[in-house]
Design a protein around this motif. Structure first.
Motif, mmCIF file in Angstrom:
data_model
loop_
_atom_site.group_PDB
_atom_site.id
_atom_site.type_symbol
_atom_site.label_atom_id
_atom_site.label_comp_id
_atom_site.label_asym_id
_atom_site.label_seq_id
_atom_site.Cartn_x
_atom_site.Cartn_y
_atom_site.Cartn_z
ATOM 1 N N LEU A 7 15.912 21.569 -93.444
ATOM 2 C CA LEU A 7 15.492 21.625 -94.843
ATOM 3 C C LEU A 7 15.146 23.052 -95.237
ATOM 4 N N ARG A 8 14.455 23.764 -94.372
ATOM 5 C CA ARG A 8 14.134 25.171 -94.659
ATOM 6 C C ARG A 8 15.388 26.008 -94.766
ATOM 7 N N ASP A 9 16.365 25.779 -93.865
ATOM 8 C CA ASP A 9 17.627 26.526 -93.912
ATOM 9 C C ASP A 9 18.373 26.278 -95.224
ATOM 10 N N LEU A 10 18.423 25.019 -95.649
ATOM 11 C CA LEU A 10 19.116 24.689 -96.897
ATOM 12 C C LEU A 10 18.428 25.335 -98.100
ATOM 13 N N LYS A 11 17.112 25.266 -98.132
ATOM 14 C CA LYS A 11 16.383 25.862 -99.253
ATOM 15 C C LYS A 11 16.506 27.389 -99.231
ATOM 16 N N ARG A 12 16.502 27.978 -98.048
ATOM 17 C CA ARG A 12 16.679 29.423 -97.931
ATOM 18 C C ARG A 12 18.073 29.821 -98.424
ATOM 19 N N ALA A 13 19.087 29.046 -98.053
ATOM 20 C CA ALA A 13 20.448 29.339 -98.501
ATOM 21 C C ALA A 13 20.560 29.219 -100.018
ATOM 22 N N ARG A 14 19.886 28.233 -100.587
ATOM 23 C CA ARG A 14 19.913 28.073 -102.046
ATOM 24 C C ARG A 14 19.282 29.280 -102.728
ATOM 25 N N ARG A 15 18.149 29.730 -102.217
ATOM 26 C CA ARG A 15 17.467 30.881 -102.820
ATOM 27 C C ARG A 15 18.259 32.166 -102.652
ATOM 28 N N SER A 16 18.910 32.335 -101.511
ATOM 29 C CA SER A 16 19.602 33.598 -101.213
ATOM 30 C C SER A 16 20.872 33.779 -102.027
ATOM 31 N N GLY A 17 21.489 32.670 -102.439
ATOM 32 C CA GLY A 17 22.752 32.777 -103.161
ATOM 33 C C GLY A 17 23.913 33.195 -102.280
ATOM 34 N N GLU A 18 23.762 33.033 -100.974
ATOM 35 C CA GLU A 18 24.824 33.403 -100.036
ATOM 36 C C GLU A 18 25.434 32.139 -99.431
ATOM 37 N N PRO A 19 26.720 32.182 -99.112
ATOM 38 C CA PRO A 19 27.376 30.975 -98.579
ATOM 39 C C PRO A 19 27.003 30.703 -97.132
ATOM 40 N N VAL A 20 27.086 29.422 -96.757
ATOM 41 C CA VAL A 20 26.794 28.996 -95.394
ATOM 42 C C VAL A 20 27.866 28.008 -94.932
ATOM 43 N N ARG A 21 27.897 27.779 -93.645
ATOM 44 C CA ARG A 21 28.731 26.711 -93.085
ATOM 45 C C ARG A 21 27.822 25.542 -92.749
ATOM 46 N N VAL A 22 28.142 24.383 -93.320
ATOM 47 C CA VAL A 22 27.323 23.183 -93.123
ATOM 48 C C VAL A 22 28.039 22.261 -92.143
ATOM 49 N N SER A 23 27.398 22.020 -91.011
ATOM 50 C CA SER A 23 27.901 21.074 -90.015
ATOM 51 C C SER A 23 26.986 19.861 -90.026
ATOM 52 N N ARG A 24 27.594 18.697 -89.797
ATOM 53 C CA ARG A 24 26.815 17.464 -89.832
ATOM 54 C C ARG A 24 26.937 16.692 -88.521
ATOM 55 N N LEU A 63 20.928 14.644 -96.460
ATOM 56 C CA LEU A 63 20.109 15.573 -95.679
ATOM 57 C C LEU A 63 20.004 15.131 -94.230
ATOM 58 N N ARG A 64 19.874 13.820 -94.003
ATOM 59 C CA ARG A 64 19.665 13.342 -92.631
ATOM 60 C C ARG A 64 20.868 13.605 -91.730
ATOM 61 N N ASP A 65 22.053 13.852 -92.334
ATOM 62 C CA ASP A 65 23.255 14.089 -91.535
ATOM 63 C C ASP A 65 23.457 15.555 -91.184
ATOM 64 N N VAL A 66 22.769 16.468 -91.880
ATOM 65 C CA VAL A 66 23.017 17.902 -91.685
ATOM 66 C C VAL A 66 22.462 18.353 -90.343
ATOM 67 N N GLU A 67 23.308 19.041 -89.587
ATOM 68 C CA GLU A 67 22.916 19.560 -88.271
ATOM 69 C C GLU A 67 22.639 21.055 -88.325
ATOM 70 N N HIS A 68 23.501 21.807 -89.033
ATOM 71 C CA HIS A 68 23.338 23.255 -89.184
ATOM 72 C C HIS A 68 23.759 23.648 -90.591
ATOM 73 N N ALA A 69 23.096 24.669 -91.133
ATOM 74 C CA ALA A 69 23.490 25.233 -92.424
ATOM 75 C C ALA A 69 23.141 26.713 -92.404
ATOM 76 N N THR A 70 24.027 27.500 -91.767
ATOM 77 C CA THR A 70 23.724 28.909 -91.565
ATOM 78 C C THR A 70 24.945 29.786 -91.794
ATOM 79 N N ARG A 71 24.691 31.056 -92.071
ATOM 80 C CA ARG A 71 25.769 32.042 -92.155
ATOM 81 C C ARG A 71 26.270 32.413 -90.759
#
Length: 198
Positions: A7-24, A63-71
Motif C-alpha cells: 500500500l505504501r509503494d502504491l501511494k508513493r508511486a501515485r505521488r511521484s508521478g513515475e511509472p512502476v511495474r505491478v506484479s500480482r 489491492l490484495r492481489d498486488v505483490e510488487h509495485a516498483t520501478r
C-alpha cells in the motif's frame, strides 16, 4: 511482501508521478507497466503503458492481489517515462471512479466508459470478457452483455461472481475499437428475476 508495504509503494508511486511495474500474486497473470493514478480501500487504478510506450487505457486491480509495485523491477521505466513525456502523454487520474468497493467500481466505470474488460485470472489468466455491465445482482454476480471479437453483441448477459473478478480494463485501444465498430449494445434479456443492486 507485507500488504502495508504494498500500500505504501502504491501511494508513493501515485505521488511521484513515475511509472512502476505491478506484479500480482496470481499465477500467469500479466505484469502491468503503468502509472498509479488512484488507490482506494479495495482497488488500485493504473493508467497502463503499452509495449509501444503509449498510454493505453486504465486497469483496476485488487489491492490484495498486488505483490510488487516498483520501478526497480522494470529497467525500462525511465525510458518509458521520458518517451511519454516527450510526446505529451501524461497519466490521467479518474477521480469519479469508486475504488473502495467492487459494486461501486463497476457502477462508476459503467457510467464513465461504454465498455469494460473483465478478467477472472485466478480461474483462467488467458481469458477476459468485454462488454457493457448491467449491474450487480443481490447474489453479487456481475451481469455483462458481451461483445465478441467480430464486434457482435450478445442478446443475453453472462454472469460472473464479483469475488472471482481480479481486474477491470477500460478505455484501451482494442476496447475502444470494438465500441467504434459494434456501437452501443442492443436491448438484451438480463435475468429479470435477479434485479441489480442499487
Amino acid at each position: 511482501m507485507a500488504k502495508g508495504t504494498i500500500l505504501r509503494d502504491l501511494k508513493r508511486a501515485r505521488r511521484s508521478g513515475e511509472p512502476v511495474r505491478v506484479s500480482r500474486e496470481i499465477a500467469r497473470a500479466d505484469r502491468l507497466d503503468a502509472y498509479v493514478v488512484g488507490v482506494g480501500r479495495k482497488w488500485a487504478l493504473l493508467h497502463t503503458i503499452s509495449d509501444q510506450l503509449h498510454l493505453d487505457g486504465h486497469s483496476a486491480v485488487r489491492l490484495r492481489d498486488v505483490e510488487h509495485a516498483t520501478r526497480s523491477a522494470w529497467k525500462g521505466s525511465t525510458v518509458a517515462h521520458r518517451a511519454l513525456t516527450s510526446r505529451g502523454e501524461h497519466p490521467q487520474p479518474l477521480p469519479e471512479i469508486d475504488l473502495d468497493s467492487t459494486t461501486g467500481l463497476i457502477t462508476t466505470l459503467t457510467k464513465a466508459f461504454p465498455l469494460m474488460a473483465v478478467h477472472i485470472e485466478r480461474i483462467d489468466p488467458h481469458v477476459c470478457y468485454i462488454g457493457r455491465a448491467h449491474g450487480v445482482t443481490r447474489k453479487k454476480r456481475l451481469r455483462l452483455q458481451e461483445i465478441d471479437p467480430a464486434a457482435d453483441w450478445a442478446l443475453i448477459c453472462s454472469m460472473n461472481r464479483t469475488t472471482d473478478i481480479t481486474r477491470f480494463d477500460v478505455g484501451g485501444g482494442y476496447i475502444d475499437a470494438l465500441h467504434s465498430v459494434g456501437g452501443d449494445p442492443p436491448e438484451c434479456r438480463c435475468s429479470a428475476d435477479r434485479p441489480p443492486v442499487r
